[in-house]
Write an enzyme that holds these catalytic residues in place. Structure first.
Site: not given
Ligand code: AHR
Length: 552
Positions: A76, A221-222, A301, A356, A405
């Site tokens: 990103e 995205n999200e 995450y 992600e 990332q």
């Molecule tokens: O990876 C960081 C951020 O985490 C991304 O931009 C977003 O999609 C997520 O909330």
């Protein structure tokens, strides 16, 4: 009782009881008794006893293909993920090819990255592709990530050139939050048409007459959060419009290699997310000819609490076991959403795309908090292996994933600083797992046993096996226990092993890291199994990831 050392004593040291001094014999007896008691109390655990674990692998039992795309990356426009990490510009003193770092390209080629997701993340829903083509480039802002200026010097052509250099496919995210269907469809026409339209001629004038291949397209995205805080129904109405108009015109992608469209999916296991998956999949079940999806994204995450507060360096076993416990929730999350998808798509046409995933820790002290800078330790290597194993076990539904990332951000495989580059423990896990790309899953049966620290109990080991594209059998075993060896006994059927060898990754401590000054603290080392009576015997280091090839 006291313990004192004197220069005059024969031993140098002697015990003194309140009522008398002890002889040499009495001291020896007391030492022997104390040592025995300590052993019985388990105080000798740090001396790393070995625990036996039995595995059995029947190589004649084939499961789903482990899609190579689960080893994808995410890059990103965030902190130094793109600028400095990939792009240094053609005039840089750092060796580069058309502005892209050579050291990074070489390192990424070695782990055979199948696809890279770009330009975001939250950034994607504020990205306007025209800012990143031609000359001069518009200078804009990056409000999500530190509010810094975005030079747009890395745009469409630079990203495609980067992919070409590392040999990966494009996974583009189009802007649904602040863009329009027209903007997205024109980007696709610019990229993919072979006909001499005005947009194709502009692409040619910018240096690329031939159409580009776009393998994957994310629609937003999200969208439930940074992508516009949409309800499922509102997003669905956007999804249908975008899916209809983002056409890929590349003649080579009309039959076999059609671009796969990925809808925004859940961000967790709570009711809000199950409702989201229900809504999208229910609509998909009755979708008309005019719109379609091939994947549903999932973001998860390993963070434990929000805002991220676990340290990425200088932690101990408490934090090690907390993070691993949390990362294992990926299994339940995938199972939960797979079950919903099975109701509406029993043929599993729509893939789960975990685009992600990874560890999200507190920013390193002194770094810009908007740049999401963290170190990468042995804990992250174990975490990466556990997640890849989960994806492989769900290979029938999970057909793509992207660690967050790729460079300098969150659980990065590479960290750079000016002209220096370091490969992280996570990088080496991806390297060791290359043989699993497109391999056929083979079930492994084992009683994992337990590793307990305080009030947390985790499986002692985890393992997957697969047959690679040439039919060779590979086995990956992770020893989660940071203190004890594992003596692995592997029974094999359907194969008569002649030898088995590979690589193992471990470190002195759970928080050991590779740094610019000590870049090889954690690197894979050779390991070989003993082969006896058709069985493999392998001693696995504490906190280790091991991958072996079984030769017959
Ligand atoms: O990876 C960081 C951020 O985490 C991304 O931009 C977003 O999609 C997520 O909330």
């Amino acid at each position: 009782m006291s313990f004192s050392c004197t220069r005059s004593s024969n031993f140098g040291c002697h015990f003194v009881l309140p009522f008398k001094s002890l002889s040499r014999l009495e001291v020896s007896v007391i030492f022997a008794l104390l040592f025995g008691a300590l052993m019985a109390m388990g105080a000798a655990a740090p001396l790393a006893r070995a625990q036996k674990v039995e595995f059995s692998v029947d190589s004649s039992k084939a499961g789903a293909k482990i899609d190579r795309n689960i080893f994808g990356q995410f890059a990103e426009h965030l902190g130094h993920g793109i600028y400095d990490g990939i792009w240094v510009g053609p005039d840089s003193t750092i060796p580069n090819t058309r502005g892209i770092r050579n050291d990074v390209v070489d390192a990424l080629k070695a782990i055979r990255i199948p696809n890279v997701r770009w330009p975001g993340g939250c950034f994607a829903d504020e990205y306007h592709w025209r800012n990143g083509i031609g000359n001069p480039r518009a200078v804009t802002l990056n409000p999500n990530w530190g509010g810094v200026m975005e030079p747009n010097s890395f745009g469409t052509h630079e990203f495609m050139d980067f992919l070409d250099q590392i040999g990966a496919e494009a996974y583009l995210s189009v802007n649904v939050g602040s863009g329009t269907p027209r903007e997205a469809s024109e980007w696709l026409e610019y990229l993919t048409t072979a006909q001499p339209t005005t947009l194709a001629r502009e692409r040619a004038a910018n240096g690329h007459p031939a159409p580009y291949k776009v393998a994957f397209l994310g629609i937003g995205n999200e969208s439930w959060d940074c992508g516009g805080n949409m309800t499922p129904d509102f997003y669905l109405s956007q999804l249908k419009i975008y899916s209809r108009f983002v056409r890929n015109f590349n003649p080579a992608q009309q039959d076999n290699q059609q671009m796969l469209k990925i809808a925004v999916g859940p961000g967790g296991g709570e009711p809000r997310w199950t409702e989201w998956t229900e809504a999208i999949m229910k609509a998909y079940q009755h979708h008309s000819w005019s719109w379609d999806i091939n994947g549903l994204s999932m973001h998860s995450y390993t963070v434990v609490r929000w805002p991220p507060s676990f340290k990425s360096v200088g932690f101990g076993e408490d934090e090690y076991r907390e993070i691993l416990k949390s990362t294992l929730d990926m299994e339940g999350l995938i199972s939960k959403h797979s079950a919903i998808m099975d109701k509406y798509d029993p043929q599993k046409k729509v893939a789960i795309v975990v685009d992600e995933w990874g560890a999200w820790y507190a920013p390193l002290p002194g770094s810009n908090p908007g740049f999401l800078v963290q170190q990468n330790s042995m804990r992250d290597a174990v975490l990466a292996a556990l997640n890849l194993n989960i994806f492989a076990r769900h290979a029938d539904r999970v057909r793509m994933a992207n660690i967050a990332q790729m460079i300098n951000v969150l659980q990065a495989v590479i960290i750079t600083e000016k002209e220096r580059m370091v490969l992280t423990p996570t990088y080496y896990v991806f390297k060791m797992y290359v043989p699993f790309q497109d391999a056929t899953f083979v079930p492994v049966v084992f009683d994992a046993g337990t590793y307990t620290h305080g009030d947390v109990t985790l499986p002692r080991v985890d393992a997957i096996a697969a047959k690679d594209v040439t039919g060779k059998l590979w086995l990956a075993i992770t020893n989660l226990d940071p203190n004890q060896f594992v003596e692995a006994a592997v029974s094999l059927s359907g194969i008569t092993p002649k030898s088995a060898a590979g690589e193992t990754l471990t470190a002195p401590r759970v928080d050991s890291v590779n740094t610019f000054d000590a870049p090889r603290t954690i690197v894979p080392k050779p390991i070989a199994a003993k082969v006896q009576g058709g069985k493999l015997a392998l001693k696995l280091e504490p906190k280790s990831v091991t991958v072996i090839l079984v030769e017959q």
